[in-house]
Design a protein around this motif. Structure first.
Motif, PDB file in Angstrom:
ATOM      1  N   SER A  92       4.427   9.811 113.681  1.00  0.00           N
ATOM      2  CA  SER A  92       5.319   9.461 112.581  1.00  0.00           C
ATOM      3  C   SER A  92       6.608   8.853 113.128  1.00  0.00           C
ATOM      4  O   SER A  92       6.964   9.048 114.291  1.00  0.00           O
ATOM      5  N   GLU A  93       7.313   8.122 112.236  1.00  0.00           N
ATOM      6  CA  GLU A  93       8.540   7.463 112.674  1.00  0.00           C
ATOM      7  C   GLU A  93       9.575   8.458 113.224  1.00  0.00           C
ATOM      8  O   GLU A  93      10.160   8.199 114.276  1.00  0.00           O
ATOM      9  N   PRO A  94       9.807   9.595 112.551  1.00  0.00           N
ATOM     10  CA  PRO A  94      10.776  10.559 113.113  1.00  0.00           C
ATOM     11  C   PRO A  94      10.394  11.007 114.521  1.00  0.00           C
ATOM     12  O   PRO A  94      11.256  11.121 115.405  1.00  0.00           O
ATOM     13  N   GLU A  95       9.103  11.228 114.722  1.00  0.00           N
ATOM     14  CA  GLU A  95       8.641  11.650 116.044  1.00  0.00           C
ATOM     15  C   GLU A  95       8.897  10.537 117.076  1.00  0.00           C
ATOM     16  O   GLU A  95       9.372  10.796 118.178  1.00  0.00           O
ATOM     17  N   LEU A  96       8.578   9.302 116.686  1.00  0.00           N
ATOM     18  CA  LEU A  96       8.818   8.169 117.589  1.00  0.00           C
ATOM     19  C   LEU A  96      10.306   8.053 117.921  1.00  0.00           C
ATOM     20  O   LEU A  96      10.684   7.807 119.068  1.00  0.00           O
ATOM     21  N   CYS A 145      12.196   8.072 121.443  1.00  0.00           N
ATOM     22  CA  CYS A 145      13.073   6.960 121.853  1.00  0.00           C
ATOM     23  C   CYS A 145      14.413   7.478 122.357  1.00  0.00           C
ATOM     24  O   CYS A 145      14.950   6.981 123.355  1.00  0.00           O
ATOM     25  N   ALA A 146      14.924   8.485 121.628  1.00  0.00           N
ATOM     26  CA  ALA A 146      16.234   9.028 121.991  1.00  0.00           C
ATOM     27  C   ALA A 146      16.204   9.625 123.392  1.00  0.00           C
ATOM     28  O   ALA A 146      17.238   9.729 124.059  1.00  0.00           O
ATOM     29  N   LYS A 147      14.998   9.998 123.845  1.00  0.00           N
ATOM     30  CA  LYS A 147      14.870  10.535 125.211  1.00  0.00           C
ATOM     31  C   LYS A 147      14.591   9.423 126.213  1.00  0.00           C
ATOM     32  O   LYS A 147      14.282   9.680 127.371  1.00  0.00           O
ATOM     33  N   PHE A 168       9.288   3.365 121.673  1.00  0.00           N
ATOM     34  CA  PHE A 168      10.069   2.301 121.039  1.00  0.00           C
ATOM     35  C   PHE A 168       9.201   1.058 120.827  1.00  0.00           C
ATOM     36  O   PHE A 168       9.330   0.360 119.819  1.00  0.00           O
ATOM     37  N   GLY A 169       8.315   0.806 121.784  1.00  0.00           N
ATOM     38  CA  GLY A 169       7.400  -0.325 121.661  1.00  0.00           C
ATOM     39  C   GLY A 169       6.587  -0.260 120.381  1.00  0.00           C
ATOM     40  O   GLY A 169       6.335  -1.283 119.736  1.00  0.00           O
ATOM     41  N   THR A 170       6.194   0.952 119.994  1.00  0.00           N
ATOM     42  CA  THR A 170       5.431   1.117 118.753  1.00  0.00           C
ATOM     43  C   THR A 170       6.289   0.718 117.553  1.00  0.00           C
ATOM     44  O   THR A 170       5.818   0.046 116.633  1.00  0.00           O
ATOM     45  N   LEU A 171       7.548   1.106 117.600  1.00  0.00           N
ATOM     46  CA  LEU A 171       8.466   0.744 116.513  1.00  0.00           C
ATOM     47  C   LEU A 171       8.705  -0.771 116.488  1.00  0.00           C
ATOM     48  O   LEU A 171       8.757  -1.385 115.423  1.00  0.00           O
TER      49      LEU A 171
END
Ligand SMILES: [Zn+2]
Lengths: 195, 320
Positions: A7-11, A15-17, A23-26
């Motif tokens: 899910s986006e929140p998980e992604l 990313c924040a880490k 991030f590539g998925t986003l």
């Protein structure tokens, strides 16, 4: 078995880490929207490509400052709009030669930069459709920057008024009035097509 | 609801952004007012036209490029501490990078200036780097190569290979200077800005190392215009001249700070050929090296080229 897309929140957490793969998925999911907006704002594909890349790099850099109350897409649009503003500023300080290139936005060559519609109509219709598109694009370029941005976010990107206000950091009332003004202006410019 | 109110809400009405009560009121008004209905339909068609624009697909390879850029950035971040150390070195070098202009008035001294012919004055830079470096002074050697001393570095600026090639468009002034020189060359006139003893035929010389400090001669027709040329070249390369014309003319040189990454272009603008670079290498061996430029080939291969100090000596050509 194919691993389901996180899910986006998980992604975003990943990313924040510093997880560039997440991030590539986003990027994969949002690049089309960002590129489309930036292309319509800036006019040529090469500049739009570079600007889009810059938008995502900035997004990754600032990912920790992303507040979850907005959608990630909206947040990306706001970075994109700012990127376009600085790109335009950069352009106006460049040489006259570049300005000529910019003002040639409505030329045949520049419009060839836009991808054609998915469905290819018969050649005759196609010619008419190209001319119509050229006129619409030209009318958009003649709008002021603020008005054009609002129209693009609403009628091309399909954002609602609240999201547009978030992207632009302005009030919903401002969005309403700008959009209405922009559409009245467009209606006047496109009167030849309104039969 | 009157016509004016209805018209002002048409855009929101089209977007379905009106509260229910207003939405109904507009709908009712449109049903009975032909003028507003015409306005609404025109606006609706306008919106439909804009919405009919095809969507552009993201260009091929964009996603990959973004990923590559991010991975590269991550790698850079890992060596951030190392980079900050580099920045410090760079700043020190920028502060100490020196361009010295020297000129010899043709025949008699001009105006009220002191007689300077045949004597060179080299000014030491103010930075700590310069203070550390040994300085080689020459006097009365005007007929020889104008390179007074140099401290070697391990890498040679890439742009040296393109001596005389066209400068990037941002360096308009430098490019203009080079164009003028090219024009002069074409007309058989010697270039106004060149390193002495630096024939263009030396292009196949062995790759020299970039000196830590260069002292080059800038030949010009008169000191004032020569000074202006150097200022222009330095400014065009986002460098900064550090002294007034008056002072520069009085002491026969001008100090300038030039960004390290613009040094190649400065050298190109000054038409420093490899012959000169070779001579510099010769001189390097005679000049004791500082700790900073001590041989450490393995490290120098990986790291970006260390900062370079430059001196350019200006000479006024005697009337021929
Ligand atoms: Zn009415």
């Amino acid at each position: 078995m194919v691993k389901p897309l996180p899910s986006e929140p998980e992604l975003l957490r990943r990313c924040a880490k510093g997880d560039t793969a997440a991030f590539g998925t986003l990027v994969s999911h949002h690049q089309g929207a960002v590129f489309n907006l930036v292309l319509r704002m800036l006019g040529d594909r090469e500049t739009a490509r570079d600007a889009t890349q810059e938008v995502f790099i900035k997004a990754f850099r600032k990912i920790r400052s992303f507040e979850r109350r907005a959608s990630f897409g909206t947040w990306l649009y706001s970075i994109a709009v700012n990127q376009c503003i600085s790109e335009r500023r950069r352009r106006t300080t460049r040489s006259r030669k570049s300005e000529v290139q910019m003002s040639a936005l409505d030329s045949e060559q520049d419009n060839a930069a836009y991808d054609p519609p998915g469905d290819s109509p018969a050649p005759d219709d196609r010619l008419g459709a190209d001319e119509t598109r050229r006129q619409i694009e030209h009318a958009l370029t003649e709008l002021g920057h603020d008005c054009r941005t609002v129209v693009l976010l609403r009628d091309v990107e399909g954002l609602d008024y609240n999201s547009i206000a978030e992207v632009l950091g302005c009030s919903k009332g401002t969005v309403k009035s700008r959009l209405h003004r922009a559409r009245l202006e467009l209606r006047h410019k496109l009167r030849g097509l309104l039969k | 609801m009157n016509c004016e109110q209805a018209k002002s809400l048409l855009s929101e009405y089209i977007d379905g952004e009106l509260p229910a009560a207003e939405d109904t009121a507009v709908k009712k008004h449109l049903a009975r007012c032909e003028a507003c209905r015409a306005e609404f339909e025109a606006l609706e068609r306008t919106v439909a036209l804009v919405r009919s624009l095809p969507r552009a697909e993201a260009p091929e390879g964009l996603e990959r490029d973004i990923k590559v850029a991010l991975d590269r950035r991550a790698a850079r971040r890992r060596s951030a501490i190392f980079r900050w150390a580099k920045v410090g070195t760079w700043l020190a070098a920028a502060a100490t990078l020196v361009v010295v202009i020297k000129y010899s008035p043709p025949e008699a001294p001009r105006e009220a200036q002191p007689p300077l012919g045949g004597r060179e004055t080299l000014l030491r830079a103010k930075g700590s780097d310069a203070a550390k470096k040994p300085e080689t002074l020459r006097a009365g050697e005007d007929s020889k190569l104008g390179v007074a001393g140099a401290v070697a570095e391990k890498e040679r600026p890439r742009a040296l290979r393109k001596v005389g090639a066209s400068a990037p468009r941002t360096e308009k002034h430098a490019a203009g200077l080079m164009r003028r020189n090219a024009a002069k060359a074409a007309s058989g006139e010697p270039p106004s800005l060149k390193a002495r003893g630096a024939p263009e035929t030396e292009k196949s010389a062995a790759e020299p190392a970039a000196p830590a400090r260069l002292e080059l001669i800038y030949e010009c027709d008169d000191a004032k215009s020569g000074l202006a040329d150097v200022r222009q070249a330095v400014n065009a390369l986002h460098g900064k001249t550090l002294e007034t014309n008056k002072r520069a003319l009085l002491q026969n040189h001008i100090l300038a700070a030039v960004p390290r990454d613009k040094l190649d272009q400065l050298i190109a603008t000054l038409k420093l050929s490899k012959k000169v670079q070779k001579e510099l290498q010769e001189r390097e061996r005679q000049v004791p090296q500082t700790a900073q430029s001590a041989p450490d080939n393995a490290g120098a291969q990986k790291a970006p080229p260390p900062p370079v100090q430059v001196k350019i000596i200006l000479r006024v050509r005697a009337g021929e």
